[in-house]
Design a protein around this motif. Structure first.
Motif, mmCIF file in Angstrom:
data_model
loop_
_atom_site.group_PDB
_atom_site.id
_atom_site.type_symbol
_atom_site.label_atom_id
_atom_site.label_comp_id
_atom_site.label_asym_id
_atom_site.label_seq_id
_atom_site.Cartn_x
_atom_site.Cartn_y
_atom_site.Cartn_z
ATOM 1 N N ASP A 172 3.061 65.848 -14.538
ATOM 2 C CA ASP A 172 3.228 64.739 -15.469
ATOM 3 C C ASP A 172 1.863 64.199 -15.894
ATOM 4 N N PRO A 173 1.766 63.653 -17.091
ATOM 5 C CA PRO A 173 0.480 63.106 -17.563
ATOM 6 C C PRO A 173 -0.076 62.077 -16.580
ATOM 7 N N TRP A 174 -1.378 62.120 -16.381
ATOM 8 C CA TRP A 174 -2.021 61.206 -15.446
ATOM 9 C C TRP A 174 -1.903 59.771 -15.922
ATOM 10 N N ASP A 175 -1.613 58.889 -14.990
ATOM 11 C CA ASP A 175 -1.562 57.461 -15.282
ATOM 12 C C ASP A 175 -2.353 56.753 -14.193
ATOM 13 N N PRO A 176 -3.326 55.930 -14.551
ATOM 14 C CA PRO A 176 -4.139 55.257 -13.534
ATOM 15 C C PRO A 176 -3.336 54.312 -12.649
ATOM 16 N N ASP A 177 -2.146 53.937 -13.090
ATOM 17 C CA ASP A 177 -1.288 53.075 -12.287
ATOM 18 C C ASP A 177 -0.515 53.942 -11.297
ATOM 19 N N LYS A 180 3.282 54.264 -11.374
ATOM 20 C CA LYS A 180 3.905 55.048 -12.434
ATOM 21 C C LYS A 180 3.702 56.548 -12.230
ATOM 22 N N PHE A 181 2.600 56.912 -11.586
ATOM 23 C CA PHE A 181 2.250 58.328 -11.485
ATOM 24 C C PHE A 181 2.828 58.999 -10.246
ATOM 25 N N TYR A 182 2.749 58.322 -9.088
ATOM 26 C CA TYR A 182 3.176 58.948 -7.842
ATOM 27 C C TYR A 182 4.689 58.870 -7.654
ATOM 28 N N THR A 187 4.869 55.888 -3.457
ATOM 29 C CA THR A 187 4.677 54.514 -3.942
ATOM 30 C C THR A 187 5.230 53.473 -2.976
#
Length: 374
Positions: A172-177, A180-182, A187
């Motif tokens: 999935d596209p990287w998200d610094p948050d 949202k990403f993990y 999380t």
């Protein structure tokens, strides 16, 4: 219970029958180098101890006897699964295994469709002839010459997909948050105050001293004394803050479970990061990882989770007398408020740990019990 092993392992002590197996060097063996995919042979160079036999010999005799018993009962359906295992030697077993691969009489362009370990057509005689040069798998048979051809480089002409084209399964596209990403299994360590309860980021890996699961190394005195217990590595800053030093025994725990480990303080891990050996015969730190598996790559997430660390009180020898290294995975049973977890207290079921195993490997020399079985 029947145990086939080259060592008198713990399970063998409760076995009804022990069948001593051959070790490396006591029977011809083939192996593939994972770096260059080079298939070679290592011939037998020492005599078998006592009545020890190669695994293929033991399984072949068991299968042949089972086939006879099924046929005597008139059960041909089960008997057929035990057929064809009356091998005469290791070379015959190797050749038989090669027949399980698909037809490899293909051109160089179609090499990509062959299984990576395909060696159909290769024999012990051939491997002895080529010596240490070996042959690179997958092996194909040239349709024109009938000669065996190794694969120096895979996927030169196409990939092993139905249309021969490369398939990209991106993450999935990287998200610094991180929320949202993990995945949720990760999380949860950022939620509900868990980032405070489990302040360390845990990752694991191998030890250069222990080969694989330590099946053989655990019986070697120099290995057992070098790494007597499962261990973690901790940054000096974290160790100082927690009052922990090298040689201390600690409990590492999180929402997945817990484990007991020896501490090595060094600057290899960054602050707030714990590195642990993923397997040791006295205990496992894998119980601290999550059950998440990436749906696109089917790769398990073995390398990340949040953990906390606390030192077990008392000197090392006293702690070992009253502690089991048997890990658990049920976080509901964990006492996260401090003190020993309930399961750590010595019980009759879990006797005191011996720090160092025997200084010699015990090899069963005879077939024990149930002589009519084989």
């Amino acid at each position: 219970m029947v145990v086939i092993n080259m060592y008198e392992i713990e399970t063998a002590r409760d076995a009804h029958v022990i069948l001593p197996a051959a070790g490396w060097g006591e029977t011809p063996t083939t192996y593939i180098n994972c770096n260059s995919r080079l298939l070679r042979i290592a011939d037998q160079f020492m005599a078998l101890p006592g009545e020890a036999k190669p695994d293929w010999w033991i399984w072949g005799r068991i299968a042949t006897r089972m086939k006879e018993l099924y046929e005597a009962e008139g059960n041909r359906e089960e008997a057929k699964y035990c057929a064809g295992m009356d091998w005469k030697d290791a070379a015959e077993v190797f050749k038989d295994g090669g027949e399980d691969f698909p037809d490899n009489r293909v051109s160089e362009a179609d090499e990509a469709m062959l299984p990576a370990e395909c060696y159909k057509g290769v024999t012990y005689e051939y491997l002895r002839k080529v010596g240490q040069k070996g042959i690179q798998v997958p092996v194909r048979i040239d349709p024109k010459t009938g000669e065996l051809v190794g694969t120096k480089r895979r996927y030169v002409h196409k990939f092993g997909t139905p249309d021969g084209k490369f398939k990209w399964y991106g993450t999935d596209p990287w998200d610094p948050d991180p929320m949202k990403f993990y995945p949720s299994q990760i999380t949860k360590y950022f939620q509900n105050g868990n980032d405070k309860k489990f302040p360390f980021w845990f990752t694991n890996g191998r030890s250069q001293i222990i080969w694989q699961t330590g099946y053989n190394d655990r019986h070697l005195p120099e290995k057992a004394y070098t790494i007597p217990l499962p261990y973690i590595e901790m940054n000096p800053k974290d160790a100082k803050r927690l009052g922990i030093k090298s040689g201390d025994l600690v409990e590492v725990y999180n929402l997945e479970g817990n484990a007991i480990a020896l501490v090595y303080v060094n600057d290899a891990p960054s602050p707030r990061t714990i590195y642990g050996i993923m397997y040791h015969w006295k205990g496992s730190l894998n119980h601290l990882t999550t059950d998440y598996t990436d749906p696109k790559t089917t790769v398990p997430w073995y390398k990340a989770s949040g953990v906390a660390v606390r030192k077990l009180k008392g000197n090392l020898q006293d702690v070992l007398k009253n502690t089991s290294l048997l890990p658990i995975n049920n976080s509901k049973n964990l006492n996260l408020t401090g003190g020993f977890c309930p399961f750590l207290v010595k019980t009759a079921k879990h006797p005191p740990l011996r720090v160092f195993p025997h200084t010699h490997a015990v090899r069963p020399k005879t077939f024990g019990g149930g002589k009519g079985l084989v």
